[in-house]
Design a protein around this motif. Structure first.
Motif, mmCIF file in Angstrom:
data_model
loop_
_atom_site.group_PDB
_atom_site.id
_atom_site.type_symbol
_atom_site.label_atom_id
_atom_site.label_comp_id
_atom_site.label_asym_id
_atom_site.label_seq_id
_atom_site.Cartn_x
_atom_site.Cartn_y
_atom_site.Cartn_z
ATOM 1 N N MET A 267 0.830 -1.175 0.000
ATOM 2 C CA MET A 267 0.000 0.000 0.000
ATOM 3 C C MET A 267 0.880 1.246 0.000
ATOM 4 O O MET A 267 1.927 1.261 0.633
ATOM 5 N N ASP A 268 0.439 2.252 -0.722
ATOM 6 C CA ASP A 268 1.073 3.565 -0.694
ATOM 7 C C ASP A 268 0.186 4.457 0.166
ATOM 8 O O ASP A 268 -0.925 4.808 -0.243
ATOM 9 N N GLU A 269 0.636 4.788 1.348
ATOM 10 C CA GLU A 269 -0.195 5.548 2.286
ATOM 11 C C GLU A 269 -0.511 6.947 1.781
ATOM 12 O O GLU A 269 -1.527 7.523 2.136
ATOM 13 N N GLY A 270 0.350 7.507 0.953
ATOM 14 C CA GLY A 270 0.122 8.852 0.445
ATOM 15 C C GLY A 270 -0.958 8.933 -0.608
ATOM 16 O O GLY A 270 -1.745 9.879 -0.647
ATOM 17 N N THR A 271 -1.017 7.929 -1.478
ATOM 18 C CA THR A 271 -1.989 7.955 -2.572
ATOM 19 C C THR A 271 -3.175 7.033 -2.336
ATOM 20 O O THR A 271 -4.191 7.151 -3.010
ATOM 21 N N GLY A 272 -3.031 6.073 -1.421
ATOM 22 C CA GLY A 272 -4.082 5.090 -1.192
ATOM 23 C C GLY A 272 -4.034 3.941 -2.184
ATOM 24 O O GLY A 272 -4.868 3.044 -2.137
ATOM 25 N N SER A 273 -3.060 3.954 -3.085
ATOM 26 C CA SER A 273 -2.911 2.859 -4.040
ATOM 27 C C SER A 273 -2.576 1.578 -3.284
ATOM 28 O O SER A 273 -1.839 1.593 -2.301
ATOM 29 N N ALA A 274 -3.135 0.461 -3.763
ATOM 30 C CA ALA A 274 -2.917 -0.804 -3.059
ATOM 31 C C ALA A 274 -2.813 -1.952 -4.049
ATOM 32 O O ALA A 274 -3.239 -1.846 -5.188
ATOM 33 N N GLY A 275 -2.250 -3.025 -3.583
ATOM 34 C CA GLY A 275 -2.175 -4.246 -4.356
ATOM 35 C C GLY A 275 -2.457 -5.409 -3.438
ATOM 36 O O GLY A 275 -2.345 -5.289 -2.217
ATOM 37 N N ARG B 151 2.122 -0.268 -7.480
ATOM 38 C CA ARG B 151 2.945 0.738 -8.162
ATOM 39 C C ARG B 151 2.263 1.348 -9.387
ATOM 40 O O ARG B 151 2.751 2.334 -9.925
ATOM 41 N N ILE B 152 1.133 0.798 -9.800
ATOM 42 C CA ILE B 152 0.381 1.411 -10.900
ATOM 43 C C ILE B 152 -0.065 2.812 -10.489
ATOM 44 O O ILE B 152 -0.067 3.728 -11.297
ATOM 45 N N GLY B 153 -0.432 2.988 -9.225
ATOM 46 C CA GLY B 153 -0.893 4.296 -8.759
ATOM 47 C C GLY B 153 -0.054 4.906 -7.649
ATOM 48 O O GLY B 153 -0.343 5.998 -7.170
ATOM 49 N N GLY B 154 0.990 4.217 -7.209
ATOM 50 C CA GLY B 154 1.792 4.726 -6.101
ATOM 51 C C GLY B 154 3.264 4.439 -6.298
ATOM 52 O O GLY B 154 3.640 3.460 -6.930
ATOM 53 N N GLN B 155 4.093 5.319 -5.762
ATOM 54 C CA GLN B 155 5.537 5.144 -5.873
ATOM 55 C C GLN B 155 6.190 4.758 -4.558
ATOM 56 O O GLN B 155 7.366 4.416 -4.528
ATOM 57 N N HIS B 156 5.441 4.835 -3.470
ATOM 58 C CA HIS B 156 6.005 4.546 -2.146
ATOM 59 C C HIS B 156 5.266 3.380 -1.498
ATOM 60 O O HIS B 156 4.847 3.450 -0.347
ATOM 61 N N CYS B 157 5.119 2.307 -2.241
ATOM 62 C CA CYS B 157 4.372 1.144 -1.777
ATOM 63 C C CYS B 157 5.196 0.321 -0.786
ATOM 64 O O CYS B 157 6.417 0.225 -0.911
ATOM 65 N N LYS B 158 4.487 -0.243 0.187
ATOM 66 C CA LYS B 158 5.125 -1.155 1.132
ATOM 67 C C LYS B 158 4.097 -2.195 1.564
ATOM 68 O O LYS B 158 2.891 -1.951 1.539
ATOM 69 N N VAL B 159 4.586 -3.345 1.957
ATOM 70 C CA VAL B 159 3.725 -4.420 2.431
ATOM 71 C C VAL B 159 3.281 -4.063 3.854
ATOM 72 O O VAL B 159 4.112 -3.781 4.708
ATOM 73 N N THR C 7 -6.591 9.598 5.280
ATOM 74 C CA THR C 7 -5.725 8.876 4.353
ATOM 75 C C THR C 7 -4.494 8.359 5.084
ATOM 76 O O THR C 7 -3.897 9.051 5.901
ATOM 77 N N GLY C 8 -4.114 7.139 4.777
ATOM 78 C CA GLY C 8 -2.856 6.609 5.277
ATOM 79 C C GLY C 8 -2.887 5.991 6.657
ATOM 80 O O GLY C 8 -1.860 5.558 7.144
ATOM 81 N N ALA D 152 -7.856 -8.820 7.929
ATOM 82 C CA ALA D 152 -8.760 -7.676 7.817
ATOM 83 C C ALA D 152 -7.924 -6.408 7.939
ATOM 84 O O ALA D 152 -6.937 -6.372 8.682
ATOM 85 N N ILE D 153 -8.325 -5.393 7.187
ATOM 86 C CA ILE D 153 -7.686 -4.078 7.264
ATOM 87 C C ILE D 153 -8.797 -3.068 7.459
ATOM 88 O O ILE D 153 -9.771 -3.037 6.708
ATOM 89 N N ALA D 154 -8.661 -2.245 8.488
ATOM 90 C CA ALA D 154 -9.649 -1.202 8.772
ATOM 91 C C ALA D 154 -8.988 0.160 8.620
ATOM 92 O O ALA D 154 -7.791 0.317 8.853
ATOM 93 N N GLN D 155 -9.799 1.133 8.233
ATOM 94 C CA GLN D 155 -9.306 2.495 8.049
ATOM 95 C C GLN D 155 -10.267 3.467 8.713
ATOM 96 O O GLN D 155 -11.484 3.286 8.655
ATOM 97 N N VAL D 156 -9.697 4.514 9.319
ATOM 98 C CA VAL D 156 -10.513 5.594 9.857
ATOM 99 C C VAL D 156 -11.086 6.354 8.664
ATOM 100 O O VAL D 156 -10.345 6.734 7.749
ATOM 101 N N GLN D 157 -12.382 6.543 8.645
ATOM 102 C CA GLN D 157 -13.041 7.228 7.541
ATOM 103 C C GLN D 157 -12.557 8.677 7.450
ATOM 104 O O GLN D 157 -12.450 9.377 8.459
#
Length: 97
Positions: free
Chosen positions: A1-9, A29-37, A55-56, A47-52
């Motif tokens: 996931m790229d926390e800055g763009t929200g791009s994920a794989g 990496r299609i939508g993010g340059q700073h991806c990490k597992v 971002t990030g 499960a992955i949860a996010q605060v509405q």
């Protein structure tokens, strides 16, 4: 996931962690340059949860049962705001003969 763009794989049904990581990173990496597992798992549910509206910020966990993973991430996330499970999946055990 790229926390800055929200791009994920994601990767499912891969035979190794390296193969799964490679697949997920290529997608991200299609939508993010700073991806990490942010989480890797096998023979478990995740499960992955996010605060509405935030971002990030993610809480991720793996457990033997999907309901346990969901409950844990929502419990941990809710102290930071209104949360939603944004991803959930299970990996099935692979029988080796």
């Amino acid at each position: 996931m790229d926390e800055g763009t929200g791009s994920a794989g994601e990767a499912r049904n891969q035979l190794s962690k390296a193969a799964a990581t490679d697949m997920a990173m290529r997608q991200c990496r299609i939508g993010g340059q700073h991806c990490k597992v942010i989480i890797a798992y096998y023979n478990q549910c995740v499960a992955i949860a996010q605060v509405q509206g935030r971002t990030g910020f993610f809480i991720a966990a793996s457990r033997a049962y999907q309901s346990d993973a969901d409950q844990y991430v929502m419990s941990e996330c809710s102290s930071h705001g209104t949360c939603k499970v944004v991803y959930r999946a299970c990996s099935d055990a692979i029988r080796i003969q």
